[in-house]
Design a protein around this motif. Sequence first.
Motif, mmCIF file in Angstrom:
data_model
loop_
_atom_site.group_PDB
_atom_site.id
_atom_site.type_symbol
_atom_site.label_atom_id
_atom_site.label_comp_id
_atom_site.label_asym_id
_atom_site.label_seq_id
_atom_site.Cartn_x
_atom_site.Cartn_y
_atom_site.Cartn_z
ATOM 1 N N SER A 150 34.502 39.485 40.636
ATOM 2 C CA SER A 150 35.251 38.277 40.287
ATOM 3 C C SER A 150 35.597 37.382 41.465
ATOM 4 O O SER A 150 36.013 36.244 41.266
ATOM 5 C CB SER A 150 36.537 38.679 39.556
ATOM 6 O OG SER A 150 36.204 39.428 38.395
ATOM 7 N N ASP A 151 35.495 37.879 42.686
ATOM 8 C CA ASP A 151 35.784 37.042 43.854
ATOM 9 C C ASP A 151 34.536 36.266 44.272
ATOM 10 O O ASP A 151 33.449 36.835 44.325
ATOM 11 C CB ASP A 151 36.215 37.908 45.042
ATOM 12 C CG ASP A 151 37.567 38.546 44.828
ATOM 13 O OD1 ASP A 151 38.575 37.884 45.095
ATOM 14 O OD2 ASP A 151 37.623 39.714 44.371
ATOM 15 N N GLN A 165 40.473 29.120 45.246
ATOM 16 C CA GLN A 165 40.646 30.260 46.156
ATOM 17 C C GLN A 165 39.311 30.977 46.349
ATOM 18 O O GLN A 165 38.581 31.251 45.394
ATOM 19 C CB GLN A 165 41.694 31.236 45.589
ATOM 20 C CG GLN A 165 41.921 32.440 46.514
ATOM 21 C CD GLN A 165 43.218 33.180 46.253
ATOM 22 O OE1 GLN A 165 44.132 32.645 45.609
ATOM 23 N NE2 GLN A 165 43.310 34.391 46.757
ATOM 24 N N LEU A 166 39.018 31.292 47.615
ATOM 25 C CA LEU A 166 37.739 31.912 47.973
ATOM 26 C C LEU A 166 37.956 32.920 49.092
ATOM 27 O O LEU A 166 38.925 32.818 49.847
ATOM 28 C CB LEU A 166 36.762 30.844 48.490
ATOM 29 C CG LEU A 166 36.402 29.679 47.556
ATOM 30 C CD1 LEU A 166 35.808 28.520 48.347
ATOM 31 C CD2 LEU A 166 35.428 30.144 46.477
ATOM 32 N N GLY A 167 37.049 33.861 49.220
ATOM 33 C CA GLY A 167 37.082 34.780 50.345
ATOM 34 C C GLY A 167 36.273 34.220 51.507
ATOM 35 O O GLY A 167 35.246 33.569 51.302
ATOM 36 N N LEU A 191 31.568 36.159 38.823
ATOM 37 C CA LEU A 191 31.605 35.506 37.510
ATOM 38 C C LEU A 191 32.416 36.305 36.496
ATOM 39 O O LEU A 191 32.370 36.041 35.305
ATOM 40 C CB LEU A 191 30.168 35.311 37.010
ATOM 41 C CG LEU A 191 29.364 34.248 37.780
ATOM 42 C CD1 LEU A 191 27.859 34.455 37.597
ATOM 43 C CD2 LEU A 191 29.763 32.847 37.325
ATOM 44 N N GLY A 192 33.177 37.290 36.986
ATOM 45 C CA GLY A 192 33.950 38.150 36.091
ATOM 46 C C GLY A 192 35.357 37.626 35.797
ATOM 47 O O GLY A 192 35.709 36.497 36.141
ATOM 48 N N PHE A 193 36.172 38.480 35.189
ATOM 49 C CA PHE A 193 37.544 38.121 34.804
ATOM 50 C C PHE A 193 38.468 38.090 36.022
ATOM 51 O O PHE A 193 38.354 38.919 36.918
ATOM 52 C CB PHE A 193 38.090 39.152 33.814
ATOM 53 C CG PHE A 193 37.464 39.057 32.451
ATOM 54 C CD1 PHE A 193 37.907 38.121 31.528
ATOM 55 C CD2 PHE A 193 36.422 39.901 32.091
ATOM 56 C CE1 PHE A 193 37.335 38.020 30.266
ATOM 57 C CE2 PHE A 193 35.836 39.811 30.831
ATOM 58 C CZ PHE A 193 36.294 38.868 29.919
ATOM 59 N N ASN A 194 39.444 37.169 35.985
ATOM 60 C CA ASN A 194 40.347 37.047 37.136
ATOM 61 C C ASN A 194 41.213 38.284 37.345
ATOM 62 O O ASN A 194 41.679 38.550 38.447
ATOM 63 C CB ASN A 194 41.176 35.764 37.064
ATOM 64 C CG ASN A 194 42.052 35.706 35.827
ATOM 65 O OD1 ASN A 194 42.598 36.719 35.382
ATOM 66 N ND2 ASN A 194 42.192 34.520 35.249
ATOM 67 N N ILE A 195 41.405 39.077 36.298
ATOM 68 C CA ILE A 195 42.220 40.281 36.446
ATOM 69 C C ILE A 195 41.556 41.264 37.415
ATOM 70 O O ILE A 195 42.196 42.144 37.981
ATOM 71 C CB ILE A 195 42.448 40.945 35.068
ATOM 72 C CG1 ILE A 195 43.544 41.999 35.151
ATOM 73 C CG2 ILE A 195 41.162 41.520 34.513
ATOM 74 C CD1 ILE A 195 43.971 42.540 33.809
ATOM 75 N N PRO A 237 42.966 32.154 39.751
ATOM 76 C CA PRO A 237 41.919 31.573 38.905
ATOM 77 C C PRO A 237 40.551 31.593 39.599
ATOM 78 O O PRO A 237 40.430 31.184 40.757
ATOM 79 C CB PRO A 237 42.382 30.127 38.695
ATOM 80 C CG PRO A 237 43.815 30.091 39.112
ATOM 81 C CD PRO A 237 44.015 31.183 40.107
ATOM 82 N N THR A 238 39.550 32.104 38.899
ATOM 83 C CA THR A 238 38.186 32.116 39.427
ATOM 84 C C THR A 238 37.588 30.713 39.290
ATOM 85 O O THR A 238 38.205 29.820 38.703
ATOM 86 C CB THR A 238 37.311 33.089 38.617
ATOM 87 O OG1 THR A 238 37.238 32.598 37.270
ATOM 88 C CG2 THR A 238 37.885 34.500 38.617
#
Length: 477
Positions: free
Chosen positions: A77-78, A151-153, A167-171, A180-181
Amino acid sequence: MHHALLVGLAATTAAAGHVSIPFSRQKFSHPRAHVKRDDEPFALEALNNITGGGYYSEFAVGTPPQNISFLLDTGSSDTWVNSVDANLCNSQSQQATLGFCQTQFDPEQSDTFEMLDRGGFDITYLDTRNIQGDYFEDTVTIGDMEIKEQQLGLALRSVRTTGIMGLGFNINVAADEPYPTIVDNMVEQGFIESAAYSLYLNDLATDAGNILFGGIDRNKFVGDLAVLPLIRDATFGSTDITSFNVKIEGFDLRDPDGNRAVDLTDLKSGAILDSGSTISLLPDGQVQDLWEELGVMSFQNVIAPFIDCAYAGEKGRGYMFEFRFDGKTIRVPMDEMVIDAYADVQDLISQEPSFRDWDGACMFGIGSTGDFGIDNDQFTLLGATFLRSAYVVYDLANEQLAIAQANLNSTDSDIVEITSGKLPDVTGVDRSSANDGLNGAGADEDDDEDDAAAGIAPPAMLALTALGLLGSLMVAL
Ligand SMILES: *[C@@H]1O[C@H](CO)[C@@H](O)[C@H](O)[C@H]1NC(C)=O
Ligand SMILES: *[C@@H]1O[C@H](CO)[C@@H](O)[C@H](O)[C@H]1NC(C)=O
Ligand SMILES: *[C@@H]1O[C@H](CO)[C@@H](O)[C@H](O)[C@H]1NC(C)=O
Protein backbone atom coordinates in the motif's frame (compact mmCIF):
# COMPACT_ATOMS: atom_id res chain seq x y z
CA MET A 1 0.58 -5.08 11.41
CA HIS A 2 1.07 -4.45 7.73
CA HIS A 3 2.11 -7.06 5.25
CA ALA A 4 3.60 -6.38 1.87
CA LEU A 5 3.20 -9.26 -0.47
CA LEU A 6 5.56 -8.43 -3.24
CA VAL A 7 7.54 -11.41 -4.43
CA GLY A 8 10.22 -10.55 -6.92
CA LEU A 9 12.19 -13.00 -8.91
CA ALA A 10 15.12 -12.42 -6.73
CA ALA A 11 16.34 -15.15 -4.51
CA THR A 12 19.29 -13.04 -3.76
CA THR A 13 22.04 -13.93 -1.45
CA ALA A 14 22.33 -10.20 -1.00
CA ALA A 15 18.88 -10.03 0.50
CA ALA A 16 19.70 -12.80 2.91
CA GLY A 17 21.30 -10.25 5.21
CA HIS A 18 18.00 -8.73 6.21
CA VAL A 19 16.02 -11.79 6.13
CA SER A 20 13.67 -13.70 8.16
CA ILE A 21 12.91 -16.41 5.68
CA PRO A 22 14.21 -19.77 6.78
CA PHE A 23 15.52 -21.29 3.58
CA SER A 24 16.01 -24.52 5.41
CA ARG A 25 12.26 -25.03 5.23
CA GLN A 26 12.50 -25.39 1.54
CA LYS A 27 11.54 -28.77 0.26
CA PHE A 28 13.22 -30.48 -2.61
CA SER A 29 10.82 -31.96 -5.05
CA HIS A 30 13.63 -34.23 -6.21
CA PRO A 31 15.95 -35.02 -3.35
CA ARG A 32 18.54 -36.46 -5.74
CA ALA A 33 18.96 -33.15 -7.45
CA HIS A 34 22.19 -31.48 -6.74
CA VAL A 35 22.87 -28.10 -8.17
CA LYS A 36 25.66 -27.08 -5.90
CA ARG A 37 28.91 -28.36 -7.26
CA ASP A 38 31.02 -26.73 -4.60
CA ASP A 39 29.82 -25.86 -1.19
CA GLU A 40 29.99 -22.25 -2.20
CA PRO A 41 26.71 -20.86 -3.52
CA PHE A 42 27.36 -19.01 -6.72
CA ALA A 43 25.39 -16.16 -8.11
CA LEU A 44 24.18 -15.81 -11.63
CA GLU A 45 23.03 -12.46 -12.73
CA ALA A 46 20.51 -12.55 -15.50
CA LEU A 47 19.32 -9.89 -17.83
CA ASN A 48 17.07 -6.98 -17.33
CA ASN A 49 13.72 -6.55 -18.97
CA ILE A 50 12.76 -10.18 -19.30
CA THR A 51 9.15 -10.38 -20.26
CA GLY A 52 7.24 -11.54 -17.26
CA GLY A 53 9.39 -9.85 -14.67
CA GLY A 54 7.11 -7.19 -13.36
CA TYR A 55 4.84 -4.39 -14.49
CA TYR A 56 6.05 -0.84 -14.28
CA SER A 57 4.43 2.54 -14.89
CA GLU A 58 6.01 5.92 -15.14
CA PHE A 59 4.55 9.00 -13.51
CA ALA A 60 5.89 12.12 -11.88
CA VAL A 61 6.61 13.34 -8.37
CA GLY A 62 7.39 16.93 -7.35
CA THR A 63 7.24 20.42 -8.85
CA PRO A 64 8.49 20.64 -11.52
CA PRO A 65 7.58 17.01 -12.17
CA GLN A 66 10.31 14.37 -11.98
CA ASN A 67 9.41 11.24 -13.96
CA ILE A 68 9.92 8.04 -12.00
CA SER A 69 9.14 4.40 -12.77
CA PHE A 70 7.19 2.35 -10.30
CA LEU A 71 6.42 -1.32 -10.00
CA LEU A 72 2.63 -1.66 -9.83
CA ASP A 73 1.91 -3.65 -6.68
CA THR A 74 -1.57 -4.60 -5.56
CA GLY A 75 -0.02 -6.53 -2.67
CA SER A 76 1.24 -3.49 -0.75
CA SER A 77 0.00 0.00 0.00
CA ASP A 78 2.94 2.41 0.29
CA THR A 79 4.17 4.25 -2.76
CA TRP A 80 7.83 5.14 -2.57
CA VAL A 81 10.74 6.42 -4.62
CA ASN A 82 14.47 5.90 -4.45
CA SER A 83 16.13 9.10 -3.32
CA VAL A 84 19.14 10.38 -5.24
CA ASP A 85 20.86 9.78 -1.89
CA ALA A 86 19.79 6.13 -1.62
CA ASN A 87 22.75 3.91 -0.78
CA LEU A 88 22.05 1.54 -3.65
CA CYS A 89 22.05 4.35 -6.20
CA ASN A 90 25.44 5.55 -4.98
CA SER A 91 27.19 2.21 -4.87
CA GLN A 92 28.51 0.58 -8.00
CA SER A 93 29.18 -2.66 -6.22
CA GLN A 94 25.64 -2.90 -4.87
CA GLN A 95 24.25 -2.12 -8.30
CA ALA A 96 26.46 -4.80 -9.78
CA THR A 97 24.61 -7.29 -7.62
CA LEU A 98 21.10 -5.84 -7.43
CA GLY A 99 20.82 -4.07 -10.73
CA PHE A 100 21.22 -0.60 -12.08
CA CYS A 101 19.31 2.11 -10.21
CA GLN A 102 16.49 3.47 -12.35
CA THR A 103 14.94 6.93 -12.06
CA GLN A 104 15.44 8.57 -8.68
CA PHE A 105 13.81 11.48 -6.89
CA ASP A 106 15.69 14.58 -5.82
CA PRO A 107 13.82 16.38 -3.00
CA GLU A 108 15.95 19.49 -3.40
CA GLN A 109 14.65 19.96 -6.93
CA SER A 110 11.02 20.05 -5.83
CA ASP A 111 9.32 23.25 -4.62
CA THR A 112 6.40 21.33 -3.14
CA PHE A 113 8.42 18.77 -1.12
CA GLU A 114 7.59 18.56 2.60
CA MET A 115 9.34 16.25 5.05
CA LEU A 116 6.79 14.38 7.21
CA ASP A 117 8.64 11.78 9.24
CA ARG A 118 12.39 11.47 9.08
CA GLY A 119 13.40 7.82 9.46
CA GLY A 120 9.74 6.79 9.63
CA PHE A 121 9.57 4.69 6.47
CA ASP A 122 10.50 1.03 6.92
CA ILE A 123 8.92 -1.74 4.90
CA THR A 124 9.75 -5.41 4.40
CA TYR A 125 8.25 -7.37 1.53
CA LEU A 126 7.35 -11.03 1.48
CA ASP A 127 10.45 -11.73 -0.59
CA THR A 128 12.37 -10.34 2.43
CA ARG A 129 13.57 -7.15 0.79
CA ASN A 130 13.64 -4.31 3.29
CA ILE A 131 13.54 -0.62 2.35
CA GLN A 132 14.09 2.25 4.80
CA GLY A 133 13.97 6.01 4.72
CA ASP A 134 11.65 8.95 5.37
CA TYR A 135 8.03 9.77 4.75
CA PHE A 136 7.42 12.98 2.82
CA GLU A 137 4.59 14.58 0.92
CA ASP A 138 4.58 16.09 -2.52
CA THR A 139 2.53 16.49 -5.67
CA VAL A 140 2.09 13.35 -7.78
CA THR A 141 1.24 13.85 -11.45
CA ILE A 142 -0.35 10.93 -13.27
CA GLY A 143 -1.43 11.98 -16.75
CA ASP A 144 -3.80 14.92 -16.24
CA MET A 145 -4.25 14.29 -12.53
CA GLU A 146 -2.25 16.46 -10.17
CA ILE A 147 -2.61 14.83 -6.79
CA LYS A 148 -1.56 17.26 -4.05
CA GLU A 149 0.05 16.53 -0.71
CA GLN A 150 0.47 12.85 -1.34
CA GLN A 151 2.34 10.97 1.39
CA LEU A 152 5.17 8.89 -0.06
CA GLY A 153 8.20 6.95 1.10
CA LEU A 154 11.67 8.25 0.30
CA ALA A 155 14.07 5.32 0.23
CA LEU A 156 17.53 5.96 1.60
CA ARG A 157 18.49 2.35 2.30
CA SER A 158 17.21 0.52 -0.72
CA VAL A 159 17.65 -2.87 -2.33
CA ARG A 160 15.32 -2.24 -5.26
CA THR A 161 16.23 -0.49 -8.48
CA THR A 162 12.83 1.16 -8.87
CA GLY A 163 10.15 2.57 -6.64
CA ILE A 164 6.86 0.81 -6.00
CA MET A 165 3.31 2.05 -6.40
CA GLY A 166 1.27 0.48 -3.61
CA LEU A 167 -2.25 -0.16 -4.86
CA GLY A 168 -3.63 -1.80 -1.71
CA PHE A 169 -5.79 -0.61 1.20
CA ASN A 170 -4.57 2.27 3.37
CA ILE A 171 -5.01 0.15 6.50
CA ASN A 172 -2.05 -1.84 5.26
CA VAL A 173 0.54 0.92 4.89
CA ALA A 174 3.82 0.47 6.75
CA ALA A 175 3.33 3.70 8.76
CA ASP A 176 2.04 3.54 12.34
CA GLU A 177 -1.10 5.37 11.30
CA PRO A 178 -2.94 4.73 8.02
CA TYR A 179 -2.69 7.62 5.55
CA PRO A 180 -4.52 8.12 2.22
CA THR A 181 -2.93 6.19 -0.65
CA ILE A 182 -2.69 7.58 -4.16
CA VAL A 183 -5.96 5.86 -5.10
CA ASP A 184 -7.67 7.31 -2.00
CA ASN A 185 -6.50 10.78 -2.96
CA MET A 186 -7.65 10.37 -6.55
CA VAL A 187 -11.14 10.02 -5.09
CA GLU A 188 -10.71 12.61 -2.35
CA GLN A 189 -9.41 15.20 -4.79
CA GLY A 190 -12.14 14.49 -7.33
CA PHE A 191 -10.28 12.78 -10.17
CA ILE A 192 -12.24 9.54 -10.04
CA GLU A 193 -15.56 8.85 -8.38
CA SER A 194 -14.91 5.57 -6.66
CA ALA A 195 -11.82 3.90 -5.27
CA ALA A 196 -11.43 1.22 -7.92
CA TYR A 197 -9.18 0.34 -10.84
CA SER A 198 -8.94 -2.39 -13.45
CA LEU A 199 -5.81 -4.29 -14.26
CA TYR A 200 -5.04 -5.77 -17.66
CA LEU A 201 -1.56 -7.24 -17.94
CA ASN A 202 -2.04 -8.97 -21.30
CA ASP A 203 -0.14 -12.13 -22.22
CA LEU A 204 3.44 -13.20 -21.69
CA ALA A 205 4.35 -12.53 -25.31
CA THR A 206 3.54 -8.83 -24.98
CA ASP A 207 5.33 -6.35 -22.78
CA ALA A 208 2.57 -3.87 -22.04
CA GLY A 209 -0.73 -3.98 -20.28
CA ASN A 210 -2.58 -1.22 -18.49
CA ILE A 211 -4.20 -0.11 -15.30
CA LEU A 212 -7.39 1.90 -15.59
CA PHE A 213 -8.30 4.03 -12.59
CA GLY A 214 -12.03 4.56 -12.05
CA GLY A 215 -13.20 2.51 -15.02
CA ILE A 216 -13.78 -0.85 -16.66
CA ASP A 217 -12.83 -1.53 -20.27
CA ARG A 218 -15.40 -3.84 -21.82
CA ASN A 219 -13.08 -4.63 -24.67
CA LYS A 220 -10.48 -6.26 -22.48
CA PHE A 221 -12.38 -9.27 -21.17
CA VAL A 222 -14.65 -12.10 -22.24
CA GLY A 223 -18.24 -12.60 -21.07
CA ASP A 224 -19.36 -11.60 -17.60
CA LEU A 225 -17.39 -10.33 -14.67
CA ALA A 226 -17.85 -12.47 -11.56
CA VAL A 227 -17.98 -10.39 -8.40
CA LEU A 228 -16.06 -11.89 -5.48
CA PRO A 229 -16.27 -10.41 -1.99
CA LEU A 230 -12.96 -9.89 -0.24
CA ILE A 231 -12.32 -12.03 2.81
CA ARG A 232 -10.10 -11.53 5.82
CA ASP A 233 -6.75 -13.12 5.61
CA ALA A 234 -6.28 -15.64 8.31
CA THR A 235 -2.56 -15.96 7.70
CA PHE A 236 -1.76 -12.53 9.00
CA GLY A 237 -4.26 -12.68 11.84
CA SER A 238 -6.12 -9.57 10.83
CA THR A 239 -9.75 -8.95 11.67
CA ASP A 240 -10.12 -6.40 8.87
CA ILE A 241 -10.04 -6.65 5.12
CA THR A 242 -6.44 -5.73 4.42
CA SER A 243 -5.67 -7.28 1.05
CA PHE A 244 -7.22 -8.50 -2.20
CA ASN A 245 -7.97 -11.90 -0.80
CA VAL A 246 -10.87 -13.90 -2.24
CA LYS A 247 -12.09 -17.43 -1.79
CA ILE A 248 -10.70 -19.88 -4.34
CA GLU A 249 -12.80 -22.99 -4.78
CA GLY A 250 -10.22 -25.17 -6.44
CA PHE A 251 -7.38 -25.55 -8.84
CA ASP A 252 -6.81 -28.15 -11.54
CA LEU A 253 -4.34 -29.00 -14.20
CA ARG A 254 -6.03 -30.48 -17.26
CA ASP A 255 -3.98 -32.62 -19.61
CA PRO A 256 -4.30 -32.36 -23.41
CA ASP A 257 -7.19 -34.85 -23.34
CA GLY A 258 -9.10 -32.65 -20.95
CA ASN A 259 -8.62 -34.99 -18.00
CA ARG A 260 -7.60 -33.76 -14.61
CA ALA A 261 -3.88 -34.39 -14.35
CA VAL A 262 -3.77 -32.81 -10.95
CA ASP A 263 -6.94 -32.17 -9.05
CA LEU A 264 -6.67 -29.96 -6.06
CA THR A 265 -10.32 -29.63 -5.29
CA ASP A 266 -9.52 -29.74 -1.62
CA LEU A 267 -7.76 -26.41 -1.90
CA LYS A 268 -9.68 -24.50 0.75
CA SER A 269 -7.84 -21.31 0.70
CA GLY A 270 -8.02 -17.63 0.27
CA ALA A 271 -6.18 -16.35 -2.78
CA ILE A 272 -4.59 -12.94 -2.89
CA LEU A 273 -4.41 -11.33 -6.33
CA ASP A 274 -1.03 -9.65 -6.29
CA SER A 275 0.38 -7.86 -9.33
CA GLY A 276 3.73 -7.34 -7.61
CA SER A 277 4.49 -11.04 -7.54
CA THR A 278 6.28 -12.50 -10.50
CA ILE A 279 5.04 -16.01 -9.89
CA SER A 280 2.07 -17.52 -8.08
CA LEU A 281 2.37 -19.46 -4.83
CA LEU A 282 0.25 -22.39 -3.73
CA PRO A 283 0.32 -24.17 -0.36
CA ASP A 284 3.26 -26.54 -0.20
CA GLY A 285 1.16 -29.67 0.26
CA GLN A 286 -0.56 -29.01 -3.03
CA VAL A 287 2.27 -27.70 -5.08
CA GLN A 288 4.33 -30.86 -4.64
CA ASP A 289 1.80 -32.95 -6.62
CA LEU A 290 1.80 -30.44 -9.41
CA TRP A 291 5.59 -30.21 -9.54
CA GLU A 292 5.86 -33.98 -9.65
CA GLU A 293 3.41 -34.25 -12.53
CA LEU A 294 5.42 -31.81 -14.64
CA GLY A 295 8.91 -32.77 -13.48
CA VAL A 296 9.43 -29.34 -11.97
CA MET A 297 12.59 -28.97 -9.88
CA SER A 298 13.16 -26.77 -6.93
CA PHE A 299 16.44 -26.14 -5.19
CA GLN A 300 17.45 -24.79 -1.87
CA ASN A 301 18.12 -21.05 -1.98
CA VAL A 302 16.41 -20.62 -5.33
CA ILE A 303 12.94 -19.31 -4.82
CA ALA A 304 11.55 -19.84 -8.29
CA PRO A 305 11.25 -23.47 -9.42
CA PHE A 306 12.57 -24.77 -12.77
CA ILE A 307 10.69 -26.45 -15.59
CA ASP A 308 11.79 -27.94 -18.90
CA CYS A 309 11.48 -25.11 -21.47
CA ALA A 310 9.99 -27.67 -23.87
CA TYR A 311 6.70 -27.13 -22.01
CA ALA A 312 6.48 -23.70 -23.62
CA GLY A 313 6.14 -25.48 -26.95
CA GLU A 314 4.81 -28.79 -28.22
CA LYS A 315 5.32 -30.66 -24.97
CA GLY A 316 3.00 -28.33 -23.12
CA ARG A 317 0.37 -27.87 -25.79
CA GLY A 318 -3.11 -28.60 -24.54
CA TYR A 319 -2.24 -28.44 -20.84
CA MET A 320 -4.46 -25.96 -19.05
CA PHE A 321 -4.41 -24.62 -15.51
CA GLU A 322 -7.84 -23.87 -14.13
CA PHE A 323 -8.42 -21.58 -11.19
CA ARG A 324 -11.98 -21.96 -9.98
CA PHE A 325 -13.79 -19.14 -8.20
CA ASP A 326 -17.45 -18.78 -7.34
CA GLY A 327 -19.09 -18.25 -10.74
CA LYS A 328 -15.92 -18.05 -12.79
CA THR A 329 -13.07 -20.27 -13.90
CA ILE A 330 -9.94 -18.54 -15.14
CA ARG A 331 -7.89 -20.67 -17.52
CA VAL A 332 -4.17 -20.29 -17.98
CA PRO A 333 -2.50 -22.20 -20.82
CA MET A 334 0.80 -23.95 -20.09
CA ASP A 335 2.91 -21.60 -22.19
CA GLU A 336 1.94 -18.73 -19.86
CA MET A 337 3.48 -20.63 -16.94
CA VAL A 338 6.85 -21.30 -18.56
CA ILE A 339 9.01 -18.20 -18.38
CA ASP A 340 12.21 -17.97 -20.36
CA ALA A 341 13.97 -16.10 -17.60
CA TYR A 342 17.43 -17.56 -17.94
CA ALA A 343 18.16 -17.21 -21.64
CA ASP A 344 21.42 -15.37 -21.07
CA VAL A 345 22.75 -17.86 -18.57
CA GLN A 346 21.39 -21.01 -20.14
CA ASP A 347 24.85 -22.40 -20.91
CA LEU A 348 25.78 -22.17 -17.29
CA ILE A 349 22.50 -23.55 -15.99
CA SER A 350 22.54 -26.44 -18.43
CA GLN A 351 25.64 -27.82 -16.77
CA GLU A 352 23.41 -28.88 -13.92
CA PRO A 353 23.01 -32.66 -14.31
CA SER A 354 19.34 -32.64 -13.32
CA PHE A 355 18.57 -30.64 -16.46
CA ARG A 356 20.42 -33.02 -18.81
CA ASP A 357 17.38 -34.22 -20.69
CA TRP A 358 15.72 -30.83 -20.88
CA ASP A 359 15.51 -28.42 -23.79
CA GLY A 360 16.62 -25.76 -21.36
CA ALA A 361 15.74 -24.60 -17.88
CA CYS A 362 12.87 -22.13 -17.60
CA MET A 363 11.20 -20.60 -14.61
CA PHE A 364 7.95 -22.28 -13.63
CA GLY A 365 5.07 -19.93 -12.77
CA ILE A 366 3.89 -21.67 -9.60
CA GLY A 367 6.01 -21.83 -6.47
CA SER A 368 5.43 -23.01 -2.94
CA THR A 369 4.36 -20.78 -0.06
CA GLY A 370 6.59 -22.96 2.11
CA ASP A 371 9.62 -21.43 0.43
CA PHE A 372 8.55 -18.08 1.85
CA GLY A 373 8.23 -19.40 5.37
CA ILE A 374 4.46 -19.69 5.28
CA ASP A 375 3.44 -23.07 6.60
CA ASN A 376 -0.24 -22.59 6.32
CA ASP A 377 -2.57 -24.20 3.84
CA GLN A 378 -4.89 -21.19 3.85
CA PHE A 379 -2.60 -18.98 1.84
CA THR A 380 -2.42 -18.77 -1.94
CA LEU A 381 -0.89 -15.89 -3.85
CA LEU A 382 -1.87 -15.37 -7.47
CA GLY A 383 0.78 -13.26 -9.15
CA ALA A 384 1.50 -12.19 -12.71
CA THR A 385 1.52 -15.77 -14.05
CA PHE A 386 -2.17 -15.94 -13.17
CA LEU A 387 -3.10 -12.29 -13.70
CA ARG A 388 -1.97 -12.15 -17.33
CA SER A 389 -4.88 -14.44 -18.23
CA ALA A 390 -7.43 -12.46 -16.22
CA TYR A 391 -9.06 -9.07 -16.25
CA VAL A 392 -9.47 -7.89 -12.67
CA VAL A 393 -11.44 -4.97 -11.28
CA TYR A 394 -10.04 -4.06 -7.86
CA ASP A 395 -13.00 -2.41 -6.14
CA LEU A 396 -11.61 -1.06 -2.88
CA ALA A 397 -14.72 1.02 -2.19
CA ASN A 398 -16.93 -2.07 -1.99
CA GLU A 399 -14.27 -4.48 -0.74
CA GLN A 400 -14.61 -6.82 -3.70
CA LEU A 401 -12.95 -7.95 -6.91
CA ALA A 402 -14.60 -8.61 -10.24
CA ILE A 403 -12.84 -11.02 -12.58
CA ALA A 404 -13.15 -12.45 -16.07
CA GLN A 405 -10.98 -14.18 -18.64
CA ALA A 406 -8.83 -11.60 -20.43
CA ASN A 407 -9.36 -10.73 -24.08
CA LEU A 408 -5.72 -10.73 -25.11
CA ASN A 409 -3.99 -8.21 -27.35
CA SER A 410 -7.10 -6.06 -27.41
CA THR A 411 -6.32 -2.66 -28.89
CA ASP A 412 -9.80 -1.13 -28.82
CA SER A 413 -11.39 0.35 -25.73
CA ASP A 414 -14.95 0.62 -24.57
CA ILE A 415 -14.73 2.21 -21.16
CA VAL A 416 -17.48 2.40 -18.56
CA GLU A 417 -17.03 4.61 -15.52
CA ILE A 418 -17.17 3.14 -12.04
CA THR A 419 -19.43 5.44 -10.10
CA SER A 420 -19.87 5.32 -6.36
CA GLY A 421 -22.18 2.64 -5.11
CA LYS A 422 -22.40 -0.62 -7.00
CA LEU A 423 -20.04 -1.71 -9.78
CA PRO A 424 -21.64 -1.14 -13.19
CA ASP A 425 -23.20 -4.28 -14.61
CA VAL A 426 -21.18 -4.71 -17.78
CA THR A 427 -20.41 -7.54 -20.15
CA GLY A 428 -17.19 -7.93 -22.07
CA VAL A 429 -16.69 -9.17 -25.59
CA ASP A 430 -18.42 -12.24 -26.88
CA ARG A 431 -16.50 -15.49 -26.63
CA SER A 432 -16.75 -15.97 -30.41
CA SER A 433 -14.96 -12.68 -31.12
CA ALA A 434 -12.55 -12.94 -28.21
CA ASN A 435 -8.89 -13.78 -28.19
CA ASP A 436 -8.55 -15.65 -24.93
CA GLY A 437 -5.46 -17.60 -26.00
CA LEU A 438 -7.19 -20.88 -25.13
CA ASN A 439 -7.71 -22.14 -28.69
CA GLY A 440 -11.27 -23.10 -28.06
CA ALA A 441 -10.52 -25.13 -24.96
CA GLY A 442 -12.96 -25.03 -22.10
CA ALA A 443 -15.96 -23.15 -23.43
CA ASP A 444 -17.75 -23.12 -20.23
CA GLU A 445 -20.47 -23.35 -17.77
CA ASP A 446 -20.14 -20.17 -15.83
CA ASP A 447 -20.40 -17.42 -18.38
CA ASP A 448 -24.06 -16.90 -18.99
CA GLU A 449 -24.01 -13.87 -21.16
CA ASP A 450 -26.84 -11.65 -20.12
CA ASP A 451 -26.94 -8.34 -21.86
CA ALA A 452 -25.92 -5.73 -19.41
CA ALA A 453 -26.15 -2.00 -19.21
CA ALA A 454 -24.76 -0.17 -22.18
CA GLY A 455 -21.63 1.91 -21.97
CA ILE A 456 -21.55 5.42 -20.61
CA ALA A 457 -19.14 8.03 -21.87
CA PRO A 458 -15.77 7.75 -20.17
CA PRO A 459 -15.03 10.67 -17.86
CA ALA A 460 -11.99 11.33 -15.79
CA MET A 461 -10.43 7.97 -16.24
CA LEU A 462 -6.92 7.29 -17.00
CA ALA A 463 -5.15 4.38 -18.49
CA LEU A 464 -1.55 3.98 -17.55
CA THR A 465 0.60 1.87 -19.72
CA ALA A 466 2.38 -0.73 -17.72
CA LEU A 467 5.61 -1.75 -19.31
CA GLY A 468 7.02 -5.12 -18.58
CA LEU A 469 10.52 -4.46 -17.45
CA LEU A 470 12.50 -6.36 -14.97
CA GLY A 471 14.97 -5.41 -12.40
CA SER A 472 17.93 -7.61 -12.13
CA LEU A 473 17.47 -11.22 -11.41
CA MET A 474 19.85 -13.10 -9.26
CA VAL A 475 19.82 -16.75 -8.73
CA ALA A 476 21.94 -18.33 -6.11
CA LEU A 477 22.19 -21.93 -7.10
C1 LIG B 1 16.96 -3.76 -21.55
O1 LIG B 1 17.75 -3.08 -20.61
C2 LIG B 1 19.00 -2.66 -21.10
C3 LIG B 1 19.76 -1.99 -20.00
O2 LIG B 1 19.23 -2.21 -18.77
C4 LIG B 1 18.77 -1.71 -22.27
O3 LIG B 1 20.02 -1.33 -22.82
C5 LIG B 1 17.94 -2.38 -23.33
O4 LIG B 1 17.63 -1.47 -24.35
C6 LIG B 1 16.65 -2.90 -22.74
N1 LIG B 1 15.92 -3.63 -23.72
C7 LIG B 1 14.62 -3.45 -23.92
C8 LIG B 1 13.99 -4.34 -24.95
O5 LIG B 1 13.95 -2.66 -23.27
C1 LIG C 1 8.05 13.19 -18.23
O1 LIG C 1 7.07 12.43 -18.92
C2 LIG C 1 6.20 13.24 -19.69
C3 LIG C 1 5.10 12.34 -20.21
O2 LIG C 1 5.61 11.16 -20.73
C4 LIG C 1 6.99 13.92 -20.81
O3 LIG C 1 6.13 14.72 -21.58
C5 LIG C 1 8.07 14.77 -20.17
O4 LIG C 1 8.88 15.34 -21.17
C6 LIG C 1 8.92 13.96 -19.22
N1 LIG C 1 9.80 14.87 -18.49
C7 LIG C 1 11.09 14.65 -18.36
C8 LIG C 1 11.83 15.68 -17.57
O5 LIG C 1 11.66 13.69 -18.86
C1 LIG D 1 -0.35 -11.23 -28.64
O1 LIG D 1 0.61 -10.54 -29.43
C2 LIG D 1 1.92 -11.08 -29.40
C3 LIG D 1 2.80 -10.22 -30.26
O2 LIG D 1 2.86 -8.94 -29.79
C4 LIG D 1 1.90 -12.50 -29.91
O3 LIG D 1 3.19 -13.06 -29.84
C5 LIG D 1 0.93 -13.32 -29.07
O4 LIG D 1 0.85 -14.63 -29.60
C6 LIG D 1 -0.44 -12.69 -29.09
N1 LIG D 1 -1.29 -13.43 -28.18
C7 LIG D 1 -2.42 -13.99 -28.57
C8 LIG D 1 -3.16 -14.77 -27.54
O5 LIG D 1 -2.88 -13.86 -29.67
